[in-house]
Design a protein around this motif. Structure first.
Motif, short mmCIF file in Angstrom:
data_model
loop_
_atom_site.label_atom_id
_atom_site.label_comp_id
_atom_site.label_asym_id
_atom_site.label_seq_id
_atom_site.Cartn_x
_atom_site.Cartn_y
_atom_site.Cartn_z
N ILE A 125 0.86 -1.19 0.00
CA ILE A 125 0.00 0.00 0.00
C ILE A 125 0.89 1.24 0.00
CG2 ILE A 125 -1.84 1.28 1.17
CD1 ILE A 125 -2.76 -1.32 2.41
N THR A 126 0.77 2.02 -1.04
CA THR A 126 1.54 3.26 -1.13
C THR A 126 0.61 4.44 -0.88
OG1 THR A 126 3.00 2.23 -2.74
CG2 THR A 126 3.06 4.63 -2.60
N LEU A 127 0.95 5.22 0.14
CA LEU A 127 0.15 6.40 0.50
C LEU A 127 0.89 7.64 0.05
CD1 LEU A 127 -0.69 5.14 4.07
CD2 LEU A 127 -2.43 5.64 2.34
N SER A 128 0.15 8.59 -0.51
CA SER A 128 0.81 9.85 -0.90
C SER A 128 -0.12 11.03 -0.63
CB SER A 128 1.21 9.80 -2.37
OG SER A 128 0.10 9.51 -3.16
N HIS A 129 0.52 12.20 -0.38
CA HIS A 129 -0.24 13.43 -0.15
C HIS A 129 -0.76 13.95 -1.49
CE1 HIS A 129 2.45 13.37 3.36
NE2 HIS A 129 1.64 14.22 3.95
#
Ligand SMILES: Nc1ncnc2c1ncn2[C@@H]1O[C@H](COP(=O)(O)OP(=O)(O)OP(=O)(O)O)[C@@H](O)[C@H]1O
Ligand SMILES: [Mg+2]
Length: 151
Positions: A125-129
């Motif tokens: 899971i890649t989270l980004s702003h």
């Protein structure tokens, strides 16, 4: 196959994690990626809620690993931020996902970018702003059907 979600606020990140915590099976490994403050710990707190963990889930930035044994299945929460890639082996991350020396459970790893060796199967899971301080989550799985988890 990748699935992408927009998470407008922290409550949405928690709810996304909760959904995962309710359906993930024993031996699942979640590799969490993303910059400082991207929402990795918040997501893990949601997973804890979904597993029925009542105690507070705090970031294991200094302890490296926190274990929770009160939910549906155990949760092992690792944070590799303070380790160099060649140091990651020294905490034996495979101990948690192999479930040989500890009770099999779900392993969630913050800053998994630091890992040199990956488990055979995992969720990433890649989270980004986003520009307006929301978050985007992109989830992939090596050998699980995401459509079964996210209808
Ligand atoms: N979808 C979201 N939209 C806006 N803010 C969010 C969202 N999800 C989490 N946050 C907020 O972002 C901040 C940082 O979250 P969190 O500590 O979970 O990030 P992290 O990725 O674990 O950071 P670190 O890299 O330091 O471990 C918190 O204040 C949290 O409430
Ligand atoms: Mg964190």
């Amino acid at each position: 196959m990748a699935k992408s979600f927009l998470l407008p606020d922290a409550a949405a990140t928690l709810a996304f994690g909760k959904q995962l915590g309710e359906c993930l099976e024993t031996y699942s490994v979640l590799l969490l990626k993303g910059d400082l403050g991207a929402g990795k710990t918040t997501l893990t707190q949601g997973i804890g809620q979904g597993l029925g963990i009542t105690e507070a889930i705090a970031s294991p930035t200094f302890t490296l690993v926190n274990e929770y044994h009160v939910g549906r299945i155990p949760l092992y929460h690792l944070d590799l931020y303070r380790l160099e890639p060649e140091q990651v082996d020294s905490i034996y991350p495979e101990t948690y996902w192999e479930g040989i020396e500890c009770e099999p459970g779900i392993t969630v790893i913050e800053w998994s970018e630091r890992m040199l060796f990956l488990p055979e199967s995992y969720f990433e899971i890649t989270l980004s702003h986003t520009e307006d301080d929301q978050r985007q989550a992109i989830i992939t799985a090596t050998n699980a059907d995401l459509t079964e988890i996210f209808q």
